[in-house]
Motif scaffolding. Structure first.
Motif, mmCIF file in Angstrom:
data_model
loop_
_atom_site.group_PDB
_atom_site.id
_atom_site.type_symbol
_atom_site.label_atom_id
_atom_site.label_comp_id
_atom_site.label_asym_id
_atom_site.label_seq_id
_atom_site.Cartn_x
_atom_site.Cartn_y
_atom_site.Cartn_z
ATOM 1 N N GLN A 146 15.257 5.188 1.481
ATOM 2 C CA GLN A 146 14.894 5.305 2.532
ATOM 3 C C GLN A 146 16.341 6.593 2.874
ATOM 4 O OE1 GLN A 146 14.522 0.969 3.481
ATOM 5 N NE2 GLN A 146 13.195 1.705 4.763
ATOM 6 N N GLY A 147 14.870 7.172 3.894
ATOM 7 C CA GLY A 147 16.531 8.206 4.782
ATOM 8 C C GLY A 147 17.383 8.386 3.880
ATOM 9 N N GLY A 148 16.423 9.027 2.459
ATOM 10 C CA GLY A 148 17.270 9.291 1.101
ATOM 11 C C GLY A 148 18.569 9.135 0.587
ATOM 12 N N GLU A 149 18.721 7.383 0.684
ATOM 13 C CA GLU A 149 19.424 6.472 0.111
ATOM 14 C C GLU A 149 17.946 5.003 -0.818
ATOM 15 O OE1 GLU A 149 22.379 2.877 0.499
ATOM 16 O OE2 GLU A 149 21.663 3.685 2.950
ATOM 17 N N ALA A 166 0.844 -1.917 0.234
ATOM 18 C CA ALA A 166 0.225 -0.104 -0.021
ATOM 19 C C ALA A 166 1.146 1.424 -0.470
ATOM 20 C CB ALA A 166 -0.912 -0.345 0.964
ATOM 21 N N VAL A 167 0.619 2.649 -0.726
ATOM 22 C CA VAL A 167 1.381 3.306 -0.466
ATOM 23 C C VAL A 167 0.350 4.506 -0.886
ATOM 24 C CG1 VAL A 167 2.867 2.515 -2.011
ATOM 25 C CG2 VAL A 167 0.882 3.719 -3.222
ATOM 26 N N VAL A 168 0.949 5.687 -0.196
ATOM 27 C CA VAL A 168 -0.452 7.174 0.200
ATOM 28 C C VAL A 168 0.621 8.286 -0.037
ATOM 29 C CG1 VAL A 168 -1.403 8.464 2.399
ATOM 30 C CG2 VAL A 168 -1.040 6.391 2.559
ATOM 31 N N PRO A 169 0.091 8.562 -1.761
ATOM 32 C CA PRO A 169 0.327 10.205 -2.041
ATOM 33 C C PRO A 169 0.410 11.287 -1.639
ATOM 34 C CG PRO A 169 -2.102 9.494 -3.284
ATOM 35 C CD PRO A 169 -1.249 8.323 -1.688
ATOM 36 N N ARG A 170 1.734 11.808 -1.330
ATOM 37 C CA ARG A 170 1.956 12.908 -0.603
ATOM 38 C C ARG A 170 1.590 14.605 -1.116
ATOM 39 N NH1 ARG A 170 8.915 12.663 0.261
ATOM 40 N NH2 ARG A 170 8.050 11.007 1.316
ATOM 41 N N TYR A 198 5.520 8.986 -2.697
ATOM 42 C CA TYR A 198 4.434 8.440 -2.658
ATOM 43 C C TYR A 198 5.095 8.027 -1.157
ATOM 44 C CZ TYR A 198 1.295 8.526 -6.670
ATOM 45 O OH TYR A 198 0.671 8.591 -7.675
ATOM 46 N N ASP A 199 4.457 7.337 -0.014
ATOM 47 C CA ASP A 199 4.963 7.040 1.002
ATOM 48 C C ASP A 199 4.770 5.589 1.605
ATOM 49 O OD1 ASP A 199 6.264 9.364 2.204
ATOM 50 O OD2 ASP A 199 3.927 10.287 2.877
ATOM 51 N N ALA A 200 5.199 5.020 2.303
ATOM 52 C CA ALA A 200 5.265 3.497 1.834
ATOM 53 C C ALA A 200 5.522 3.028 3.539
ATOM 54 C CB ALA A 200 5.330 2.453 0.767
ATOM 55 N N GLU A 201 4.692 2.317 3.779
ATOM 56 C CA GLU A 201 6.016 0.785 4.868
ATOM 57 C C GLU A 201 5.873 -0.376 4.808
ATOM 58 O OE1 GLU A 201 7.134 1.014 8.881
ATOM 59 O OE2 GLU A 201 6.451 2.519 7.518
ATOM 60 N N GLY A 210 10.354 -0.704 7.798
ATOM 61 C CA GLY A 210 10.403 0.941 8.304
ATOM 62 C C GLY A 210 9.546 1.705 6.371
ATOM 63 N N PRO A 211 9.746 2.889 7.214
ATOM 64 C CA PRO A 211 9.222 4.052 6.553
ATOM 65 C C PRO A 211 10.122 3.848 4.931
ATOM 66 C CG PRO A 211 9.211 4.895 7.978
ATOM 67 C CD PRO A 211 10.534 3.514 8.840
#
Length: 279
Positions: free
Chosen positions: A102-105, A12-16, A23-26, A78-79
């Protein structure tokens, strides 16, 4: 509702807000293999976002035809952020890229061509390929056959129902065949039926063929390409994965995914690096 299923929650993703390309994901712990989240799950996550991006218009292209992923670093639970870019929109095909960070990487970069499988004539198939022959699922080896040390490093096995053909599972009892072949049945234990996104996971669901050489090390994927050929019928999927060349710590793996109707619905090839237990 598909959002009740673990696979759909994991992809699942959430548009930013304010950023249409993000998109944000976990990334979930339960889909981990060794230290990293499974590569097929990551491809399915990127594939879901690209389906939304390329298939959103009235004449969009919602279905992955060819999707290639390059794995640059291990994706950890993680996020995560998924970023996309549309490279081309055509009449019958569209092309886009997606990255998981993740974390810019950057963990993964995908380039894919999407189309509309419903526009194809299902009868227009000419093939010499045949489904892998194996006993029925109830006569194949489930997670209980896996070595205990392997199960500790593979919580993903609690999220999928994978039944290995006993003829290719000798490595589980210390008797690898040396053929470089692993095959078996695949489905999700929660009853979710297969679709195009699940084919991307299935293409990377089998244990590495290096196990059949008696090599127990972790095998991270460097590059994975999946060709999706048809929408799968409900029911079990049959998977076959083989290698013809293991050299200098690297191997290629060719996989086939067959549906319950006996159709070849996806094919893949990947390059993986075999890490010995001390690495």
């Amino acid at each position: 509702m598909t959002d009740l299923y673990g696979f759909d929650l994991a992809t699942a993703v959430v548009p930013r807000p304010g950023d249409p390309s993000a998109y944000d994901a976990e990334l979930h712990e339960g889909w981990r293999m060794h230290k990293a989240v499974n590569g097929g799950l990551l491809m399915a996550l990127a594939g879901r976002v690209l389906a939304a991006e390329l298939g959103g218009s009235s004449q969009g292209h919602p279905d992955p035809f060819a999707i290639s992923a390059y794995y640059m670093s291990a994706a950890l639970p993680g996020p995560a952020t998924v970023r996309t870019e549309t490279l081309k929109r055509g009449r019958s095909l569209s092309t886009g890229v997606a990255s998981i960070l993740q974390g810019g990487e950057e963990r993964l970069r995908v380039m894919a061509t999407y189309g509309d499988l419903d526009s194809h004539d299902a009868s227009d198939v000419r093939t010499s390929a045949t489904p892998p022959e194996m006993p029925p699922p109830e006569e194949c080896a489930g997670r209980e056959a896996a070595p205990p040390d392997f199960l500790k490093q593979a919580p993903i096995l609690d999220r999928i129902d994978l039944r290995l053909d006993p003829a290719t599972a000798g490595w589980t009892v210390g008797r690898p065949t040396g053929r470089g072949l692993v095959q078996g049945w695949f489905r999700l234990p929660d009853g979710r039926e297969p679709d195009l996104l699940l084919l991307l996971l299935a293409a990377d669901a089998l244990p590495p063929t290096s196990f059949d050489f008696g090599i127990a090390g972790w095998t991270p994927t460097l590059e994975l390409t999946v060709h999706v050929r048809a929408k799968p019928a409900p029911g079990w999927l049959r998977l076959k994965q083989s290698t013809r060349n293991f050299a200098h710590g690297y191997l290629e793996e060719d996989a086939e995914v067959w549906d319950s109707a006996g159709r070849l619905v996806a094919q893949s090839r990947q390059l993986a690096r075999v890490l010995m237990p001390t690495q």
